[in-house]
Design a protein around this motif. Structure first.
Motif, mmCIF file in Angstrom:
data_model
loop_
_atom_site.group_PDB
_atom_site.id
_atom_site.type_symbol
_atom_site.label_atom_id
_atom_site.label_comp_id
_atom_site.label_asym_id
_atom_site.label_seq_id
_atom_site.Cartn_x
_atom_site.Cartn_y
_atom_site.Cartn_z
ATOM 1 N N ALA A 68 0.839 -1.203 0.000
ATOM 2 C CA ALA A 68 0.000 0.000 0.000
ATOM 3 C C ALA A 68 0.872 1.250 0.000
ATOM 4 C CB ALA A 68 -0.924 -0.010 1.221
ATOM 5 N N LEU A 69 1.986 1.197 0.729
ATOM 6 C CA LEU A 69 2.908 2.329 0.761
ATOM 7 C C LEU A 69 3.482 2.610 -0.622
ATOM 8 C CD1 LEU A 69 4.607 4.392 2.386
ATOM 9 C CD2 LEU A 69 6.325 2.598 2.662
ATOM 10 N N GLY A 70 3.861 1.552 -1.345
ATOM 11 C CA GLY A 70 4.412 1.729 -2.681
ATOM 12 C C GLY A 70 3.431 2.417 -3.613
ATOM 13 N N LEU A 71 2.176 1.992 -3.585
ATOM 14 C CA LEU A 71 1.151 2.620 -4.416
ATOM 15 C C LEU A 71 0.923 4.070 -3.999
ATOM 16 C CD1 LEU A 71 -1.472 -0.273 -4.665
ATOM 17 C CD2 LEU A 71 0.054 0.543 -6.473
ATOM 18 N N HIS A 72 0.951 4.304 -2.698
ATOM 19 C CA HIS A 72 0.729 5.653 -2.177
ATOM 20 C C HIS A 72 1.851 6.593 -2.624
ATOM 21 C CE1 HIS A 72 -2.036 7.704 0.555
ATOM 22 N NE2 HIS A 72 -1.013 8.452 0.944
ATOM 23 N N ILE A 73 3.092 6.114 -2.547
ATOM 24 C CA ILE A 73 4.235 6.930 -2.958
ATOM 25 C C ILE A 73 4.205 7.181 -4.458
ATOM 26 C CG2 ILE A 73 6.745 6.912 -3.230
ATOM 27 C CD1 ILE A 73 6.875 5.449 -0.532
ATOM 28 N N ARG A 74 3.853 6.165 -5.216
ATOM 29 C CA ARG A 74 3.840 6.283 -6.678
ATOM 30 C C ARG A 74 2.933 7.421 -7.135
ATOM 31 N NH1 ARG A 74 0.661 3.896 -10.788
ATOM 32 N NH2 ARG A 74 1.784 3.681 -12.779
ATOM 33 N N HIS A 75 1.747 7.490 -6.568
ATOM 34 C CA HIS A 75 0.839 8.560 -6.954
ATOM 35 C C HIS A 75 1.108 9.840 -6.168
ATOM 36 C CE1 HIS A 75 -2.760 10.557 -8.347
ATOM 37 N NE2 HIS A 75 -3.102 10.803 -7.083
ATOM 38 N N GLY A 76 1.468 9.694 -4.883
ATOM 39 C CA GLY A 76 1.652 10.859 -4.028
ATOM 40 C C GLY A 76 2.818 11.735 -4.465
ATOM 41 N N PHE A 77 3.936 11.130 -4.844
ATOM 42 C CA PHE A 77 5.090 11.918 -5.282
ATOM 43 C C PHE A 77 4.743 12.719 -6.531
ATOM 44 C CE2 PHE A 77 8.933 12.583 -7.777
ATOM 45 C CZ PHE A 77 9.794 13.109 -6.831
ATOM 46 N N TRP A 78 4.049 12.083 -7.467
ATOM 47 C CA TRP A 78 3.632 12.762 -8.695
ATOM 48 C C TRP A 78 2.686 13.918 -8.370
ATOM 49 C CZ3 TRP A 78 4.288 13.737 -13.611
ATOM 50 C CH2 TRP A 78 3.222 14.183 -14.389
ATOM 51 N N SER A 79 1.722 13.683 -7.492
ATOM 52 C CA SER A 79 0.755 14.721 -7.130
ATOM 53 C C SER A 79 1.445 15.887 -6.421
ATOM 54 C CB SER A 79 -0.338 14.147 -6.229
ATOM 55 O OG SER A 79 -1.088 13.178 -6.918
ATOM 56 N N ALA A 80 2.390 15.565 -5.521
ATOM 57 C CA ALA A 80 3.113 16.615 -4.798
ATOM 58 C C ALA A 80 3.910 17.484 -5.762
ATOM 59 C CB ALA A 80 4.035 15.992 -3.758
ATOM 60 N N ALA A 81 4.550 16.860 -6.741
ATOM 61 C CA ALA A 81 5.334 17.607 -7.727
ATOM 62 C C ALA A 81 4.445 18.558 -8.521
ATOM 63 C CB ALA A 81 6.054 16.640 -8.666
ATOM 64 N N GLN A 82 3.259 18.092 -8.905
ATOM 65 C CA GLN A 82 2.336 18.944 -9.648
ATOM 66 C C GLN A 82 1.834 20.097 -8.769
ATOM 67 O OE1 GLN A 82 2.061 18.296 -12.966
ATOM 68 N NE2 GLN A 82 3.496 16.669 -12.392
ATOM 69 N N THR A 83 1.510 19.804 -7.518
ATOM 70 C CA THR A 83 1.009 20.833 -6.607
ATOM 71 C C THR A 83 2.041 21.924 -6.374
ATOM 72 O OG1 THR A 83 -0.443 19.270 -5.464
ATOM 73 C CG2 THR A 83 0.168 21.266 -4.257
ATOM 74 N N LEU A 84 3.303 21.533 -6.240
ATOM 75 C CA LEU A 84 4.372 22.488 -5.954
ATOM 76 C C LEU A 84 4.931 23.136 -7.216
ATOM 77 C CD1 LEU A 84 6.231 20.520 -3.140
ATOM 78 C CD2 LEU A 84 4.579 22.388 -2.894
ATOM 79 N N GLY A 85 4.323 22.853 -8.355
ATOM 80 C CA GLY A 85 4.711 23.520 -9.597
ATOM 81 C C GLY A 85 5.943 22.967 -10.275
ATOM 82 N N ALA A 86 6.337 21.743 -9.929
ATOM 83 C CA ALA A 86 7.536 21.153 -10.537
ATOM 84 C C ALA A 86 7.244 20.496 -11.877
ATOM 85 C CB ALA A 86 8.165 20.133 -9.592
ATOM 86 N N GLY A 87 5.986 20.250 -12.175
ATOM 87 C CA GLY A 87 5.636 19.553 -13.408
ATOM 88 C C GLY A 87 5.709 20.448 -14.633
ATOM 89 N N SER A 88 6.062 19.853 -15.734
ATOM 90 C CA SER A 88 6.071 20.537 -17.032
ATOM 91 C C SER A 88 6.147 19.470 -18.115
ATOM 92 C CB SER A 88 7.252 21.507 -17.149
ATOM 93 O OG SER A 88 8.476 20.793 -17.253
ATOM 94 N N ARG A 89 5.959 19.855 -19.345
ATOM 95 C CA ARG A 89 6.011 18.877 -20.435
ATOM 96 C C ARG A 89 7.377 18.200 -20.516
ATOM 97 N NH1 ARG A 89 2.853 21.590 -25.641
ATOM 98 N NH2 ARG A 89 0.772 21.648 -24.684
ATOM 99 N N THR A 90 8.426 18.946 -20.234
ATOM 100 C CA THR A 90 9.779 18.378 -20.347
ATOM 101 C C THR A 90 10.159 17.554 -19.118
ATOM 102 O OG1 THR A 90 10.710 20.433 -19.450
ATOM 103 C CG2 THR A 90 10.585 20.232 -21.851
ATOM 104 N N ARG A 91 9.552 17.859 -17.950
ATOM 105 C CA ARG A 91 9.943 17.171 -16.726
ATOM 106 C C ARG A 91 8.988 16.059 -16.319
ATOM 107 N NH1 ARG A 91 11.383 22.597 -14.991
ATOM 108 N NH2 ARG A 91 9.307 22.820 -14.038
ATOM 109 N N ASP A 92 7.811 16.002 -16.918
ATOM 110 C CA ASP A 92 6.816 15.021 -16.480
ATOM 111 C C ASP A 92 7.315 13.584 -16.586
ATOM 112 O OD1 ASP A 92 5.042 16.906 -15.721
ATOM 113 O OD2 ASP A 92 3.625 16.622 -17.363
ATOM 114 N N ARG A 93 8.030 13.272 -17.660
ATOM 115 C CA ARG A 93 8.524 11.902 -17.823
ATOM 116 C C ARG A 93 9.515 11.542 -16.726
ATOM 117 N NH1 ARG A 93 10.586 10.175 -23.680
ATOM 118 N NH2 ARG A 93 8.377 10.641 -24.033
#
Length: 234
Positions: free
Chosen positions: A179-204
């Motif tokens: 459950a932790l692995g699944l939580h981290i997999r989605h949570g890290f991605w969501s945190a990055a988007q919330t904090l403005g780290a996401g972009s077309r070049t960095r998403d991958r």
């Protein structure tokens, strides 16, 4: 005539941030990343069990003397514990409030579920509940030794081995780590988007990092009960 003083607006700002959706998401992101940092360190500490009781027990003792002589015995450990509790509470409260806010916004469920929603996304809430219950069990098992029937106070290595010599200890721990692995997999991605780290070049790169962290942490934590079950750790 007395000069007018400007009212202190700091409480209002804090309240505004707390009440806003983006504020709650930001609190979740920051607290989640702090807990992730702790988990990385905690995993490496756990893996010391493969080097024998002397190394593992020595590491556990070092944690209690961390910061001496400036800090007293176990003070640093308690500071970390209090900080983690604050992060868990803030994370859980914001998650619950955002969930309730989302349900109020759409009281009638979607007719068709979004096909692109990943399994981790759909199970974030249940995963959070599982992890919350596991934290309570983990503390009762290896911190207070309340539910660890064969515990030896002052012997962390032996207590970990005792836990994973029981089938229910293995099941609880492994299920929680999945459950932790699944939580981290989605949570890290969501945190990055919330904090403005996401972009077309960095998403991958962010997606690959999220997958890598989830895989490494899950494997690292699960390695300990597997090591005990297979006799590598005894």
């Amino acid at each position: 005539m007395a000069l007018a003083t400007r009212p202190d607006r700091r409480p209002a700002v804090v309240r505004t941030v707390w009440d806003s959706t983006i504020g709650k998401k930001t609190i979740m992101a920051v607290s989640g990343l702090l807990m992730l940092l702790y988990l990385v360190v905690h995993m490496f500490g756990n893996l010391k069990i493969f080097f024998g009781p002397g190394t593992f027990n020595g590491y556990a003792h070092w944690l209690r003397t961390l910061g001496e002589p400036f800090l007293h015995y176990e003070w640093a450990l308690w500071i970390i514990r209090v900080g983690l509790v604050a992060c868990v509470v803030a994370h859980a409260v914001c998650a619950y409030q955002l969930s309730r806010r989302d349900l109020r916004a759409r009281p009638v469920g979607y007719v068709h579920r979004r096909a692109r929603a990943s399994y981790a996304t759909r199970t974030m809430r249940w995963g959070g509940v599982i992890l919350g219950l596991f934290i309570v069990w983990h503390l009762l098992d290896l911190t207070t030794l309340t539910v660890n029937r064969n515990a030896e106070p002052g012997h962390p290595y032996q207590n970990v081995v005792a836990t994973f010599h029981t089938w229910y200890g293995d099941v609880i721990y492994i299920v929680a780590m999945l459950a932790l692995g699944l939580h981290i997999r989605h949570g890290f991605w969501s945190a990055a988007q919330t904090l403005g780290a996401g972009s077309r070049t960095r998403d991958r790169v962010l997606k690959a990092t999220a997958n890598g962290l989830a895989l490494v942490l899950t494997a690292g934590f699960v390695a300990v009960p597997v090591g005990v079950m297979t006799g590598v750790v005894s």
